[in-house]
Design a protein around this motif. Structure first.
Motif, PDB file in Angstrom:
ATOM      1  N   VAL A 168       0.026  61.135  30.366  1.00  0.00           N
ATOM      2  CA  VAL A 168      -1.209  61.066  31.153  1.00  0.00           C
ATOM      3  C   VAL A 168      -1.222  59.792  31.981  1.00  0.00           C
ATOM      4  CG1 VAL A 168      -3.713  60.878  31.062  1.00  0.00           C
ATOM      5  CG2 VAL A 168      -2.538  62.461  29.540  1.00  0.00           C
ATOM      6  N   GLY A 169      -0.830  58.682  31.361  1.00  0.00           N
ATOM      7  CA  GLY A 169      -0.833  57.405  32.066  1.00  0.00           C
ATOM      8  C   GLY A 169       0.030  57.438  33.310  1.00  0.00           C
ATOM      9  N   VAL A 170       1.198  58.092  33.201  1.00  0.00           N
ATOM     10  CA  VAL A 170       2.106  58.167  34.347  1.00  0.00           C
ATOM     11  C   VAL A 170       1.604  59.150  35.393  1.00  0.00           C
ATOM     12  CG1 VAL A 170       4.435  58.803  35.090  1.00  0.00           C
ATOM     13  CG2 VAL A 170       4.116  57.488  32.993  1.00  0.00           C
ATOM     14  N   LEU A 171       1.248  60.352  34.966  1.00  0.00           N
ATOM     15  CA  LEU A 171       0.898  61.413  35.907  1.00  0.00           C
ATOM     16  C   LEU A 171      -0.460  61.190  36.574  1.00  0.00           C
ATOM     17  CD1 LEU A 171       2.158  64.490  33.883  1.00  0.00           C
ATOM     18  CD2 LEU A 171       3.176  63.528  35.939  1.00  0.00           C
ATOM     19  N   LEU A 172      -1.405  60.601  35.842  1.00  0.00           N
ATOM     20  CA  LEU A 172      -2.713  60.330  36.425  1.00  0.00           C
ATOM     21  C   LEU A 172      -2.738  58.952  37.080  1.00  0.00           C
ATOM     22  CD1 LEU A 172      -5.577  61.465  36.790  1.00  0.00           C
ATOM     23  CD2 LEU A 172      -6.205  60.355  34.635  1.00  0.00           C
ATOM     24  N   GLY A 173      -2.338  57.941  36.313  1.00  0.00           N
ATOM     25  CA  GLY A 173      -2.349  56.579  36.843  1.00  0.00           C
ATOM     26  C   GLY A 173      -1.349  56.373  37.960  1.00  0.00           C
ATOM     27  N   GLY A 174      -0.213  57.084  37.913  1.00  0.00           N
ATOM     28  CA  GLY A 174       0.790  56.945  38.963  1.00  0.00           C
ATOM     29  C   GLY A 174       0.463  57.740  40.212  1.00  0.00           C
ATOM     30  N   SER A 175      -0.041  58.957  40.014  1.00  0.00           N
ATOM     31  CA  SER A 175      -0.346  59.814  41.170  1.00  0.00           C
ATOM     32  C   SER A 175      -1.567  59.343  41.941  1.00  0.00           C
ATOM     33  CB  SER A 175      -0.576  61.256  40.694  1.00  0.00           C
ATOM     34  OG  SER A 175       0.566  61.778  40.059  1.00  0.00           O
ATOM     35  N   MET A 176      -2.483  58.657  41.260  1.00  0.00           N
ATOM     36  CA  MET A 176      -3.731  58.235  41.892  1.00  0.00           C
ATOM     37  C   MET A 176      -3.515  57.330  43.110  1.00  0.00           C
ATOM     38  SD  MET A 176      -7.002  56.849  39.741  1.00  0.00           S
ATOM     39  CE  MET A 176      -6.989  58.231  38.606  1.00  0.00           C
ATOM     40  N   PRO A 177      -2.770  56.227  42.973  1.00  0.00           N
ATOM     41  CA  PRO A 177      -2.556  55.380  44.148  1.00  0.00           C
ATOM     42  C   PRO A 177      -1.656  56.018  45.186  1.00  0.00           C
ATOM     43  CG  PRO A 177      -1.307  54.572  42.291  1.00  0.00           C
ATOM     44  CD  PRO A 177      -2.218  55.623  41.753  1.00  0.00           C
ATOM     45  N   LEU A 178      -0.741  56.881  44.743  1.00  0.00           N
ATOM     46  CA  LEU A 178       0.118  57.584  45.700  1.00  0.00           C
ATOM     47  C   LEU A 178      -0.723  58.499  46.575  1.00  0.00           C
ATOM     48  CD1 LEU A 178       2.866  58.428  46.833  1.00  0.00           C
ATOM     49  CD2 LEU A 178       3.041  60.090  44.967  1.00  0.00           C
ATOM     50  N   ALA A 179      -1.613  59.275  45.958  1.00  0.00           N
ATOM     51  CA  ALA A 179      -2.486  60.169  46.725  1.00  0.00           C
ATOM     52  C   ALA A 179      -3.423  59.374  47.625  1.00  0.00           C
ATOM     53  CB  ALA A 179      -3.300  61.040  45.760  1.00  0.00           C
ATOM     54  N   ALA A 204      -8.528  60.061  44.537  1.00  0.00           N
ATOM     55  CA  ALA A 204      -8.145  59.426  45.804  1.00  0.00           C
ATOM     56  C   ALA A 204      -9.135  59.804  46.905  1.00  0.00           C
ATOM     57  CB  ALA A 204      -6.731  59.854  46.187  1.00  0.00           C
ATOM     58  N   ILE A 205      -9.567  61.060  46.905  1.00  0.00           N
ATOM     59  CA  ILE A 205     -10.561  61.509  47.883  1.00  0.00           C
ATOM     60  C   ILE A 205     -11.864  60.732  47.698  1.00  0.00           C
ATOM     61  CG2 ILE A 205     -12.030  63.469  48.544  1.00  0.00           C
ATOM     62  CD1 ILE A 205      -9.623  65.277  47.882  1.00  0.00           C
ATOM     63  N   GLY A 260      -9.508  50.546  49.513  1.00  0.00           N
ATOM     64  CA  GLY A 260      -9.162  51.604  48.574  1.00  0.00           C
ATOM     65  C   GLY A 260      -7.719  51.572  48.113  1.00  0.00           C
ATOM     66  N   THR A 261      -6.790  51.354  49.040  1.00  0.00           N
ATOM     67  CA  THR A 261      -5.377  51.414  48.694  1.00  0.00           C
ATOM     68  C   THR A 261      -4.966  50.262  47.793  1.00  0.00           C
ATOM     69  OG1 THR A 261      -4.905  52.488  50.808  1.00  0.00           O
ATOM     70  CG2 THR A 261      -3.052  51.541  49.638  1.00  0.00           C
ATOM     71  N   GLN A 262      -5.394  49.064  48.110  1.00  0.00           N
ATOM     72  CA  GLN A 262      -4.990  47.920  47.290  1.00  0.00           C
ATOM     73  C   GLN A 262      -5.690  47.916  45.943  1.00  0.00           C
ATOM     74  OE1 GLN A 262      -5.283  44.135  49.229  1.00  0.00           O
ATOM     75  NE2 GLN A 262      -4.289  43.040  47.547  1.00  0.00           N
ATOM     76  N   ALA A 263      -6.931  48.398  45.901  1.00  0.00           N
ATOM     77  CA  ALA A 263      -7.632  48.476  44.619  1.00  0.00           C
ATOM     78  C   ALA A 263      -6.884  49.380  43.651  1.00  0.00           C
ATOM     79  CB  ALA A 263      -9.057  48.990  44.828  1.00  0.00           C
ATOM     80  N   ALA A 264      -6.258  50.427  44.195  1.00  0.00           N
ATOM     81  CA  ALA A 264      -5.506  51.357  43.352  1.00  0.00           C
ATOM     82  C   ALA A 264      -4.233  50.747  42.805  1.00  0.00           C
ATOM     83  CB  ALA A 264      -5.173  52.622  44.156  1.00  0.00           C
ATOM     84  N   ALA A 265      -3.815  49.599  43.316  1.00  0.00           N
ATOM     85  CA  ALA A 265      -2.577  48.963  42.863  1.00  0.00           C
ATOM     86  C   ALA A 265      -2.607  48.688  41.367  1.00  0.00           C
ATOM     87  CB  ALA A 265      -2.340  47.661  43.623  1.00  0.00           C
ATOM     88  N   PHE A 266      -3.777  48.351  40.861  1.00  0.00           N
ATOM     89  CA  PHE A 266      -3.859  47.950  39.462  1.00  0.00           C
ATOM     90  C   PHE A 266      -3.653  49.101  38.494  1.00  0.00           C
ATOM     91  CE2 PHE A 266      -5.452  44.265  41.487  1.00  0.00           C
ATOM     92  CZ  PHE A 266      -5.285  43.216  40.601  1.00  0.00           C
ATOM     93  N   ALA A 323       6.279  50.224  38.562  1.00  0.00           N
ATOM     94  CA  ALA A 323       6.897  49.420  39.619  1.00  0.00           C
ATOM     95  C   ALA A 323       6.631  50.029  40.993  1.00  0.00           C
ATOM     96  CB  ALA A 323       8.404  49.304  39.377  1.00  0.00           C
ATOM     97  N   GLY A 324       6.711  51.349  41.071  1.00  0.00           N
ATOM     98  CA  GLY A 324       6.471  52.027  42.341  1.00  0.00           C
ATOM     99  C   GLY A 324       5.052  51.872  42.833  1.00  0.00           C
ATOM    100  N   VAL A 325       4.098  51.947  41.911  1.00  0.00           N
ATOM    101  CA  VAL A 325       2.694  51.777  42.296  1.00  0.00           C
ATOM    102  C   VAL A 325       2.455  50.385  42.863  1.00  0.00           C
ATOM    103  CG1 VAL A 325       0.349  51.592  41.410  1.00  0.00           C
ATOM    104  CG2 VAL A 325       1.773  53.507  40.733  1.00  0.00           C
ATOM    105  N   ALA A 326       3.001  49.368  42.192  1.00  0.00           N
ATOM    106  CA  ALA A 326       2.823  48.000  42.661  1.00  0.00           C
ATOM    107  C   ALA A 326       3.374  47.822  44.074  1.00  0.00           C
ATOM    108  CB  ALA A 326       3.508  47.030  41.702  1.00  0.00           C
ATOM    109  N   LEU A 327       4.510  48.443  44.351  1.00  0.00           N
ATOM    110  CA  LEU A 327       5.115  48.329  45.675  1.00  0.00           C
ATOM    111  C   LEU A 327       4.349  49.155  46.717  1.00  0.00           C
ATOM    112  CD1 LEU A 327       8.913  48.616  44.768  1.00  0.00           C
ATOM    113  CD2 LEU A 327       7.696  46.554  45.477  1.00  0.00           C
ATOM    114  N   SER A 328       3.983  50.377  46.357  1.00  0.00           N
ATOM    115  CA  SER A 328       3.401  51.307  47.330  1.00  0.00           C
ATOM    116  C   SER A 328       2.037  50.880  47.834  1.00  0.00           C
ATOM    117  CB  SER A 328       3.295  52.707  46.717  1.00  0.00           C
ATOM    118  OG  SER A 328       2.313  52.729  45.711  1.00  0.00           O
ATOM    119  N   THR A 329       1.291  50.177  47.024  1.00  0.00           N
ATOM    120  CA  THR A 329      -0.054  49.778  47.441  1.00  0.00           C
ATOM    121  C   THR A 329      -0.063  48.507  48.276  1.00  0.00           C
ATOM    122  OG1 THR A 329      -0.274  48.695  45.307  1.00  0.00           O
ATOM    123  CG2 THR A 329      -1.217  50.883  45.505  1.00  0.00           C
ATOM    124  N   GLY A 330       1.100  47.889  48.458  1.00  0.00           N
ATOM    125  CA  GLY A 330       1.194  46.731  49.340  1.00  0.00           C
ATOM    126  C   GLY A 330       0.870  45.405  48.704  1.00  0.00           C
TER     127      GLY A 330
END
Length: 300
Positions: A106-117, A172-173, A247-253, A286-293
């Protein structure tokens, strides 16, 4: 939707935004564990929804009474997107999926997909342009999520795995809708709580509720986790983070969510953590940290 640019809540200091995001992620990790725990109890997702939104709706009554259920300055579409994105629809999809999925996944699929979306919506709809580091982050998130999805296809819980990215997209919406609503964090949380509570009352009337037959100890745990922490504190804290950081940077965490949920699932729920879950959590975080800038060069 774009025309609404009011900011009655004001921009919070950056440090306050970081604090709000960090508090939100800690509570989210606990929420995942508490919701996962109810899979073995008589509490259904409708019961959890009544608790999650009923408590903040009651506490924030003066706020939503002041704004009104349909604020004049808030377009109806934005209100619908906010209530669906972090309210009743989001909660029912997420809770159903969490009941069928280990906390580490759940942590990966929800927490990871959230900032990506969140980032993809910003790119496609609002014209955001990611740099190379963010693109690399997107690729890492896709790899981490794909690893778990591929792993789950042979199991019996694939439906839960598929629903979590959908729940993340709903959140994300909400993030983008709230950012453009002009509401303060308290106002946004109050409106989402009261509308979602009313929707869950309707669902309880149609499908029934088991709250009356559940021990008070179990209900007290969910009142704390769902109602006070997730439904009230985390919603307000996330609103502060979005107001301050965007919104995007807040999702980094949410990069912290996979790791925290994985550790908590092992320590508190006795779930086994395999190499796939560990690798997926590390790659996704690691990907979330990078993707959110958050690690990208700052523009002056």
């Amino acid at each position: 939707m774009v025309a609404v640019t009011l900011d009655r809540g004001g921009a919070a200091p950056v440090a306050t935004g970081y604090a709000g995001a960090f508090v939100t992620v800690l509570i989210w990790a606990g929420w995942i564990l508490a919701t996962r725990h109810t899979a073995g109890t008589a509490l259904g997702t409708i019961d959890l929804g009544l608790i999650r939104y009923g408590i903040p709706a009651l506490i924030l009554t003066p706020v939503w009474l002041k704004t009104g259920l349909l604020p004049r300055t808030l377009p109806l579409l934005l209100l619908l997107l906010m209530v669906a994105g972090s309210g009743a629809l989001f909660f029912q999809v997420a809770a159903f999926a969490i009941h069928a999925t280990p906390a580490s996944s759940v942590g990966v699929l929800l927490g990871g997909s959230m900032p990506l979306a969140t980032a993809l919506i910003g790119i496609v709809i609002f014209g955001e342009r990611p740099d190379r580091m963010r693109v690399a982050g997107f690729a890492a998130i896709v790899a981490g999520v794909a690893l778990l999805l591929a792993r789950s296809l042979a199991g019996a819980t694939s439906a839960g795995y598929a629903l979590l990215p959908a729940a993340a997209t709903l959140w994300a919406i909400y993030t983008h809708a709230f950012r453009r609503s002009g509401l303060s964090p308290l106002e946004g949380s109050a409106l989402i709580a009261i509308w979602s509570f009313l929707i869950h009352l309707l669902l309880a009337g149609v499908f029934g509720s088991t709250l009356a037959s559940v021990p008070l100890k179990a209900i007290a745990l969910q009142i704390t986790s769902q109602g006070l922490l997730s439904g009230l504190v985390a919603m307000v804290a996330y609103g502060v983070a979005v107001r301050s950081l965007g919104g995007t940077q807040a999702a980094a965490f949410t990069a912290l969510t996979p790791v925290l949920a994985m550790i908590g699932g092992a320590m508190l729920l006795g779930e086994k953590i395999g190499p796939f879950e560990i690798v997926a959590a590390i790659i996704t975080a690691a990907g979330v940290a990078l993707s959110t800038g958050i690690l990208s060069p700052r523009k002056v």
